[in-house]
Design an enzyme around this catalytic site. Structure first.
Site, short mmCIF file in Angstrom:
data_model
loop_
_atom_site.label_atom_id
_atom_site.label_comp_id
_atom_site.label_asym_id
_atom_site.label_seq_id
_atom_site.Cartn_x
_atom_site.Cartn_y
_atom_site.Cartn_z
N LYS A 1 2.72 2.92 -11.79
CA LYS A 1 3.84 3.56 -11.08
C LYS A 1 5.17 3.13 -11.68
O LYS A 1 6.03 3.97 -11.92
CB LYS A 1 3.83 3.18 -9.59
CG LYS A 1 2.46 3.04 -8.99
CD LYS A 1 1.83 4.35 -8.62
CE LYS A 1 0.37 4.12 -8.28
NZ LYS A 1 -0.26 5.08 -7.48
N TRP B 1 -5.43 0.33 0.87
CA TRP B 1 -5.78 1.32 -0.16
C TRP B 1 -7.30 1.50 -0.17
O TRP B 1 -8.05 0.51 -0.19
CB TRP B 1 -5.29 0.80 -1.51
CG TRP B 1 -5.57 1.67 -2.69
CD1 TRP B 1 -5.27 3.00 -2.81
CD2 TRP B 1 -6.18 1.27 -3.92
NE1 TRP B 1 -5.65 3.44 -4.06
CE2 TRP B 1 -6.22 2.40 -4.75
CE3 TRP B 1 -6.69 0.07 -4.40
CZ2 TRP B 1 -6.75 2.37 -6.03
CZ3 TRP B 1 -7.23 0.03 -5.68
CH2 TRP B 1 -7.25 1.17 -6.48
N ASP C 1 -2.10 -7.94 -4.75
CA ASP C 1 -2.20 -6.67 -5.44
C ASP C 1 -0.77 -6.15 -5.62
O ASP C 1 -0.11 -5.81 -4.64
CB ASP C 1 -3.03 -5.69 -4.60
CG ASP C 1 -3.21 -4.35 -5.28
OD1 ASP C 1 -2.62 -4.14 -6.36
OD2 ASP C 1 -3.94 -3.50 -4.74
C1 PLP Z 1 -2.34 -0.82 -3.45
C2 PLP Z 1 -2.85 -0.30 -4.73
N1 PLP Z 1 -3.53 -1.11 -5.53
C3 PLP Z 1 -3.99 -0.71 -6.72
C4 PLP Z 1 -3.81 0.57 -7.16
C5 PLP Z 1 -4.41 0.90 -8.48
O1 PLP Z 1 -3.70 1.66 -9.30
P1 PLP Z 1 -4.01 1.75 -10.86
O2 PLP Z 1 -5.42 1.35 -11.08
O3 PLP Z 1 -3.76 3.17 -11.18
O4 PLP Z 1 -3.06 0.82 -11.49
C6 PLP Z 1 -3.12 1.48 -6.34
C7 PLP Z 1 -2.94 2.86 -6.75
O5 PLP Z 1 -2.63 3.76 -6.02
C8 PLP Z 1 -2.62 1.02 -5.11
O6 PLP Z 1 -1.93 1.81 -4.30
#
Ligand code: PLP
Length: 455
Positions: free
Chosen positions: A301, A184, A265
């Site tokens: 999500k 990411w 993560d």
């Molecule tokens: C692998 C991964 N980590 C972390 C996030 C962070 O998402 P959020 O800060 O919206 O919870 C995302 C969002 O796309 C992700 O794909």
């Protein structure tokens, strides 16, 4: 003796102030000098207005590679345009979805007149933290029962990664973190700004469009002793490629034998397979061995709470005493960063997780989202096969989670955007959640044209 002096010596203080004011207003010379001062200051402020901004050296930053796709999409007037860039769930009708169970929880919160909007503690809502730990580690996790886990509410997944990164930079002896290649896009920035030094380990093999397991083992096998390793708990972003359970076991043994520190993560629990437990399996196997790890959890999500910014950072420690000292230091990281987290989203999550009926309803809605994504994979695969599109597209159905790493190159992506108004990141990642039965044929036509006309 002049009249002014005699007037001032013979009158009261308030009279003197009034006569001084009258003199200022009536005396041409005084008025002139005051007016002059005023016009001078106006002149100098107008010359300030003509001056260059103190920020004029600031250069325009490029758009975020992921969020920039939406910016470009919004500017496109085409009625057939399709945004497969952003990682947000869409219904068959292409609309954002608020889960029924979330609406129900919000209604409950609104109806409860006893609820107030006071600040949360630095570590967030206690019940949310407890329930989040149970959700990710399992209700019967020994680490929870032994009070060896500290969980703090953070600003979604990103905030949890950032707080975890800053804690490690302050309190962990090794400042190197290995992240998968690719990963990411925000990981590199989050950890670098947190004060860690980022290195990559091999993860994806473009030839097989699958896991480069050998490369992964070699790179982690030669990683600096004690280094931190970022692992996607499930539904690896952007590749959609996860290790099998046997491969996870080998990764775990290697990580423990080299005393590496795993930092999970977990942005897609329940979204990959439709099962909250199955998608937490990788993490639970690391906790079951009694070792330490960090976990960043996001409800963006799996509960569709994207903009509410709800997440948690858990640190599993060897003992309850260490865990409580770690928590005290996490507070020192959080307090000057954003003081304390927002209350609304965490209250929604707590309401759902604490109530058996609502929890069950959530798992049903979550499974429906995961199933729709899996069904999109099959529909796209079938559509490409039906068109005789050159290449092996089986990775579309083998990969898991929100994204397919299509293998399309940046020229092919640019072609699809220009000719078919399909938007995605330039690395060829498409969000399966942005697709519907109606739009699959359009995407399949575009992919077919791209691979047959653009090399
Ligand atoms: C692998 C991964 N980590 C972390 C996030 C962070 O998402 P959020 O800060 O919206 O919870 C995302 C969002 O796309 C992700 O794909």
């Amino acid at each position: 003796m002049n009249t002014r002096a005699s007037a001032s010596s013979s009158s009261s203080p308030s009279d003197r102030r009034l006569s001084a004011l009258a003199r200022h207003l009536s005396s041409p010379s005084d008025a002139g000098s005051r007016g002059g001062g005023l016009s001078r200051s106006l002149a100098s402020s107008s010359s300030l207005a003509g001056r260059e901004s103190v920020f004029s050296h600031v250069t325009r930053a490029p758009e975020d590679p992921i969020l920039g796709v939406t910016v470009a999409f919004n500017k496109d007037p085409s009625p057939v345009k399709l945004n497969l860039g952003v990682g947000a769930y869409r219904t068959e009708e292409g609309k954002p979805l608020v889960l029924n169970v979330v609406r129900q929880a919000e209604q409950q919160l609104i109806n409860d007149r006893a609820r107030v909007k006071e600040y949360l503690p630095i570590v967030g809502l206690a019940e949310f933290n407890k329930l989040s730990a149970k959700l990710i580690f399992g209700a019967d996790s020994p680490a929870i029962l032994e009070n060896r886990v500290t969980t703090v509410q953070c600003l979604s997944g990103t905030g949890s990664l950032r707080v975890g990164g800053e804690f490690l930079a302050r309190h962990y002896h090794q400042h190197t973190i290995y992240i998968p290649k690719p990963t990411w896009g925000n990981h590199l920035k989050v950890f670098t700004l947190a004060g860690l030094s980022v290195k990559y380990y091999r993860y994806y093999d473009p030839a097989t469009r699958g896991l480069d397991f050998q490369g992964l083992l070699e790179d982690l096998g030669s990683a600096q002793l004690g280094a931190v390793v970022l692992l996607h708990a499930c539904a690896h972003n952007p590749t959609g490629v996860d290790p099998t359970l046997q491969q996870w076991e080998q990764i775990r043994q290697l990580i423990r034998s080299r005393r590496l520190l795993p930092f999970f993560d977990s942005a897609y629990q329940g979204f990959a397979s439709g099962s909250l437990d199955a998608d937490a399996q990788s993490i639970r196997s690391f906790v079951a061995d009694g070792g330490e790890c960090l976990v960043a959890q996001s409800y963006a999500k799996n509960m569709g709470l994207y903009g509410e910014r709800v997440g948690a950072l858990s640190i599993v420690c060897r003992t309850a005493d260490v865990a409580s000292r770690v928590e005290s230091q996490l507070k020192l990281v959080i307090r000057p960063m954003y003081s304390n987290p927002p209350i609304h989203g965490a209250s929604i999550v707590a309401a759902i997780l604490r109530d058996r009926e609502m929890y069950n309803e959530w798992t049903i809605e979550l499974k429906a989202m995961a199933d729709r994504i899996i069904s999109m994979r099959h529909q796209l695969f079938d559509a490409l096969r039906a068109r005789g599109t050159p290449g092996d597209w089986s990775h579309i159905i083998k990969q898991i989670g929100m994204f397919t790493f299509t293998g399309l190159n940046s020229q092919q992506v640019a072609f699809m955007t220009k000719e078919y108004h399909i938007y995605m990141t330039s690395d060829g990642r498409i969000s399966m959640a942005g697709l519907s039965s109606k739009t699959v044929p359009h995407l399949a036509d575009a992919i077919h044209a791209a691979v047959t006309r653009v090399v």
